[in-house]
Write a protein that holds these residues in place. Structure first.
Motif, PDB file in Angstrom:
ATOM      1  N   ILE A 148       0.954  -1.170   0.000  1.00 57.03           N
ATOM      2  CA  ILE A 148       0.033   0.072   0.212  1.00 57.03           C
ATOM      3  C   ILE A 148       0.813   1.201  -0.066  1.00 57.03           C
ATOM      4  O   ILE A 148       0.582   2.277  -0.123  1.00 57.03           O
ATOM      5  CB  ILE A 148      -1.097   0.079   1.175  1.00 57.03           C
ATOM      6  N   GLY A 149       2.073   0.986   0.197  1.00 58.57           N
ATOM      7  CA  GLY A 149       3.025   2.371   0.113  1.00 58.57           C
ATOM      8  C   GLY A 149       3.019   3.169   1.161  1.00 58.57           C
ATOM      9  O   GLY A 149       3.454   4.421   1.178  1.00 58.57           O
ATOM     10  N   ARG A 150       2.524   2.710   2.274  1.00 62.88           N
ATOM     11  CA  ARG A 150       2.716   3.543   3.669  1.00 62.88           C
ATOM     12  C   ARG A 150       2.641   2.422   4.392  1.00 62.88           C
ATOM     13  O   ARG A 150       2.326   1.367   4.609  1.00 62.88           O
ATOM     14  CB  ARG A 150       1.551   4.467   3.743  1.00 62.88           C
ATOM     15  N   SER A 151       2.714   3.157   5.639  1.00 61.33           N
ATOM     16  CA  SER A 151       2.716   2.159   7.095  1.00 61.33           C
ATOM     17  C   SER A 151       1.115   1.625   7.380  1.00 61.33           C
ATOM     18  O   SER A 151       0.249   2.543   7.198  1.00 61.33           O
ATOM     19  CB  SER A 151       3.376   2.951   8.212  1.00 61.33           C
ATOM     20  N   PRO A 152       0.833   0.458   7.528  1.00 58.24           N
ATOM     21  CA  PRO A 152      -0.393   0.089   7.606  1.00 58.24           C
ATOM     22  C   PRO A 152      -1.119   0.334   9.043  1.00 58.24           C
ATOM     23  O   PRO A 152      -0.374   0.649  10.043  1.00 58.24           O
ATOM     24  CB  PRO A 152      -0.153  -1.509   7.545  1.00 58.24           C
ATOM     25  N   THR A 153      -2.358   0.385   9.042  1.00 58.37           N
ATOM     26  CA  THR A 153      -2.991   0.489  10.426  1.00 58.37           C
ATOM     27  C   THR A 153      -3.011  -0.550  11.185  1.00 58.37           C
ATOM     28  O   THR A 153      -2.786  -1.801  10.433  1.00 58.37           O
ATOM     29  CB  THR A 153      -4.275   1.275  10.222  1.00 58.37           C
ATOM     30  N   ILE A 154      -3.400  -0.874  12.326  1.00 56.79           N
ATOM     31  CA  ILE A 154      -3.576  -1.986  13.100  1.00 56.79           C
ATOM     32  C   ILE A 154      -4.574  -2.762  12.708  1.00 56.79           C
ATOM     33  O   ILE A 154      -4.642  -3.917  12.445  1.00 56.79           O
ATOM     34  CB  ILE A 154      -3.902  -1.485  14.660  1.00 56.79           C
ATOM     35  N   ALA A 155      -5.796  -2.283  12.147  1.00 58.40           N
ATOM     36  CA  ALA A 155      -6.872  -2.813  11.532  1.00 58.40           C
ATOM     37  C   ALA A 155      -6.634  -3.640  10.345  1.00 58.40           C
ATOM     38  O   ALA A 155      -6.818  -4.934  10.019  1.00 58.40           O
ATOM     39  CB  ALA A 155      -7.909  -2.079  11.234  1.00 58.40           C
ATOM     40  N   GLU A 156      -5.493  -3.060   9.382  1.00 66.89           N
ATOM     41  CA  GLU A 156      -5.256  -3.835   8.200  1.00 66.89           C
ATOM     42  C   GLU A 156      -4.234  -4.766   8.499  1.00 66.89           C
ATOM     43  O   GLU A 156      -4.239  -5.989   7.900  1.00 66.89           O
ATOM     44  CB  GLU A 156      -4.446  -2.409   7.199  1.00 66.89           C
ATOM     45  N   ILE A 157      -3.414  -4.548   9.517  1.00 69.25           N
ATOM     46  CA  ILE A 157      -2.513  -5.725   9.678  1.00 69.25           C
ATOM     47  C   ILE A 157      -3.378  -6.847  10.187  1.00 69.25           C
ATOM     48  O   ILE A 157      -2.964  -8.069  10.039  1.00 69.25           O
ATOM     49  CB  ILE A 157      -1.719  -5.173  11.089  1.00 69.25           C
ATOM     50  N   ALA A 158      -4.528  -6.308  11.060  1.00 66.27           N
ATOM     51  CA  ALA A 158      -5.241  -7.807  11.793  1.00 66.27           C
ATOM     52  C   ALA A 158      -5.959  -8.567  10.857  1.00 66.27           C
ATOM     53  O   ALA A 158      -5.822  -9.513  10.655  1.00 66.27           O
ATOM     54  CB  ALA A 158      -6.153  -7.065  12.628  1.00 66.27           C
ATOM     55  N   THR A 159      -6.364  -7.839   9.603  1.00 64.43           N
ATOM     56  CA  THR A 159      -7.087  -8.309   8.542  1.00 64.43           C
ATOM     57  C   THR A 159      -6.021  -9.433   7.776  1.00 64.43           C
ATOM     58  O   THR A 159      -6.422 -10.436   7.704  1.00 64.43           O
ATOM     59  CB  THR A 159      -7.499  -7.345   7.767  1.00 64.43           C
ATOM     60  N   LYS A 160      -5.050  -8.825   7.242  1.00 64.49           N
ATOM     61  CA  LYS A 160      -4.006  -9.490   6.651  1.00 64.49           C
ATOM     62  C   LYS A 160      -3.570 -10.749   7.377  1.00 64.49           C
ATOM     63  O   LYS A 160      -3.364 -11.873   6.795  1.00 64.49           O
ATOM     64  CB  LYS A 160      -2.687  -8.729   6.203  1.00 64.49           C
ATOM     65  N   ALA A 161      -3.386 -10.545   8.786  1.00 64.17           N
ATOM     66  CA  ALA A 161      -2.542 -11.603   9.482  1.00 64.17           C
ATOM     67  C   ALA A 161      -3.472 -12.622  10.028  1.00 64.17           C
ATOM     68  O   ALA A 161      -3.268 -13.433  10.853  1.00 64.17           O
ATOM     69  CB  ALA A 161      -1.836 -10.976  10.652  1.00 64.17           C
ATOM     70  N   HIS A 162      -4.590 -12.394   9.770  1.00 60.20           N
ATOM     71  CA  HIS A 162      -6.019 -12.935  10.454  1.00 60.20           C
ATOM     72  C   HIS A 162      -5.798 -13.138  11.830  1.00 60.20           C
ATOM     73  O   HIS A 162      -5.991 -14.299  12.381  1.00 60.20           O
ATOM     74  CB  HIS A 162      -5.865 -14.598   9.880  1.00 60.20           C
ATOM     75  N   LEU A 163      -5.634 -12.144  12.377  1.00 59.27           N
ATOM     76  CA  LEU A 163      -5.485 -11.669  13.934  1.00 59.27           C
ATOM     77  C   LEU A 163      -6.696 -10.812  14.459  1.00 59.27           C
ATOM     78  O   LEU A 163      -7.023 -10.141  13.594  1.00 59.27           O
ATOM     79  CB  LEU A 163      -4.144 -11.480  14.388  1.00 59.27           C
ATOM     80  N   THR A 164      -7.003 -11.011  15.709  1.00 60.41           N
ATOM     81  CA  THR A 164      -7.768  -9.679  16.178  1.00 60.41           C
ATOM     82  C   THR A 164      -6.866  -8.389  16.418  1.00 60.41           C
ATOM     83  O   THR A 164      -5.763  -8.582  16.567  1.00 60.41           O
ATOM     84  CB  THR A 164      -8.490  -9.851  17.498  1.00 60.41           C
ATOM     85  N   GLU A 165      -7.558  -7.384  16.484  1.00 59.30           N
ATOM     86  CA  GLU A 165      -6.812  -6.075  16.530  1.00 59.30           C
ATOM     87  C   GLU A 165      -5.837  -6.072  17.822  1.00 59.30           C
ATOM     88  O   GLU A 165      -4.845  -5.833  18.086  1.00 59.30           O
ATOM     89  CB  GLU A 165      -7.528  -4.984  16.587  1.00 59.30           C
ATOM     90  N   GLU A 166      -6.632  -6.720  18.863  1.00 55.45           N
ATOM     91  CA  GLU A 166      -6.115  -7.069  20.480  1.00 55.45           C
ATOM     92  C   GLU A 166      -4.639  -7.715  20.115  1.00 55.45           C
ATOM     93  O   GLU A 166      -3.839  -7.329  20.870  1.00 55.45           O
ATOM     94  CB  GLU A 166      -7.095  -7.747  21.028  1.00 55.45           C
ATOM     95  N   GLU A 167      -4.777  -8.733  19.298  1.00 56.02           N
ATOM     96  CA  GLU A 167      -3.633  -9.535  19.193  1.00 56.02           C
ATOM     97  C   GLU A 167      -2.520  -8.792  18.650  1.00 56.02           C
ATOM     98  O   GLU A 167      -1.192  -8.853  19.144  1.00 56.02           O
ATOM     99  CB  GLU A 167      -3.912 -10.918  18.537  1.00 56.02           C
TER     100      GLU A 167
END
Lengths: 276, 124
Positions: A148-167
């Motif tokens: 995406i050409g920038r630092s990802p948000t926590i929500a984006e990381i969670a989706t991609k990693a199949h984790l909860t935001e909490e994790e």
């Protein structure tokens, strides 16, 4: 207080202790040489001498780090943490004291290692789950930033990693709590062509900083790569990603180095405090 | 609409992890990026450390997080009668705070020393 490797340990850990033991027992460390180095270092505070002293006493750090190796962290990382303790001991060592440096340094190094584990909060041992989480986050953050050409948000990381935001947040918390500074950054040796290229202008900025902030000796004592990162982030206005690209390391690596360096610089501002 | 979260912790470095964790969680809700959160954590650490280093006999540190759209404002303060300016602008600490945030201010009033900074998120 001081434990020195003995024959028993040598048998238990042949590779490990053999190294340290020879050095520590003074067979290969020339004590006179060490004393002389210290004398010159105390006078000049020359970083090169400091580095030599570090190299000379690394076996002690390795030996002590090994005592903590069953807590789920790579020995290599522990050695780096212990080396921070060694640096502090070197900086504080007073030749007037009638003690061997190794005797003097051991509590400091062990203290640093203990604190390293304690800083992680309630868990003394790093759960393997968190280590793995951290590794996989590292990868996901790098991939996403690329995509995406920038630092990802926590929500984006969670989706991609199949984790909860909490994790993901837990992983983020872990990542720097467990960070260790890399003291093995080449200090201008043959491995470091990239680092010394554009140093000129940056060094001027650093000099101003050292002068202004009276952090001179502390900053001068940092490995070259850490100093550069510090300068580029806080004075050069570069983001972590930009610095990462420039130095050819990952953004999370930059983050870890930056955080650990700041921890070292803040050392002494606050007492070593514990919850309670 | 602004929401505010307040923390009161013992004036001890041992509790900074709590202040960091709260900042991290709130920033995530405001869709801060990973790097912005890291910057925020550095700023929080620096501000708290600087105030704690001047704590004298103060026993508590207060932290207020104000959430407004995509922006987080963090006010950190400590009791400090007669202690003057919290932080000179030509220090490394001030430089760190300025570089990590959009705006930083010092506050010395009514027997309290404070540092306040703003950081907007979601800009990559």
């Amino acid at each position: 207080m001081t434990e020195v490797p003995n024959a028993g340990r040598v048998h238990q850990e042949p590779d490990a202790a053999a190294n340290g033991a020879t050095q520590l027992n003074g067979r290969s460390v020339d004590r006179g040489h060490a004393k002389d180095l210290f004398r010159r270092f105390v006078e000049t505070r020359n970083p090169a001498l400091r580095e030599e002293l570090v190299g000379l006493h690394l076996p002690l750090v390795e030996y002590l780090a090994r005592r903590f190796r069953n807590r789920g962290e790579p020995l290599e990382d522990l050695v780096q943490v212990g080396t921070i303790g060694l640096l502090k001991a070197i900086d504080r060592f007073d030749l007037e004291r009638e003690v061997e440096f190794s005797t003097y340094a051991t509590p400091t190094i062990v203290g640093e290692l203990k604190r390293h584990f304690r800083d992680k909060g309630w868990a003394v041992r790093v759960p393997r789950r968190l280590q793995e989480l951290n590794l996989s986050l590292n990868k996901v953050v790098a991939e996403l930033s690329q995509e995406i050409g920038r630092s990802p948000t926590i929500a984006e990381i969670a989706t991609k990693a199949h984790l909860t935001e909490e994790e993901v947040l837990e992983g983020l918390d872990t990542s720097n709590a467990y960070a260790v500074v890399s003291l093995d950054a080449p200090a201008g040796g043959e491995d470091a062509p990239a680092v010394s290229e554009h140093i000129g202008a940056e060094d001027e900025g650093l000099e101003a900083l050292e002068y202004r902030a009276s952090l001179g000796p502390l900053i001068a004592g940092l490995p070259e790569r850490e100093r550069r990162i510090l300068y580029l982030r806080f004075f050069g206005g570069m983001t972590q990603s930009q610095i990462a690209a420039r130095l050819g390391i990952s953004q999370m690596h930059v983050s870890r180095l930056l955080n650990r360096t700041l921890a070292v610089l803040r050392e002494g501002l606050l007492e070593d405090e514990e919850i309670g | 609409m602004t929401s505010t979260v307040q923390l009161e912790i013992p004036a001890s470095g041992a509790y900074l992890a709590v202040v960091r964790a709260a900042a991290t969680g709130l920033a995530a809700q405001l869709q801060f990026t990973y790097e912005e959160i890291d910057d925020l954590r550095i700023a929080v650490d620096e501000a708290c450390t600087q105030l704690l280093a001047r704590r004298g006999s103060a026993t508590t540190l207060n932290v207020a997080y104000h959430l407004n759209d995509a922006e987080l404002r963090v006010d950190v303060s400590i009791e400090a009668p007669d202690r003057g300016d919290p932080l000179a602008r030509d220090t490394f600490a001030w430089q760190i705070l300025s570089a990590m945030t959009d705006e930083v201010r010092e506050q010395a009033e009514a027997g309290r020393l404070g540092l306040s900074f703003r950081k907007a998120g979601g800009r990559g």
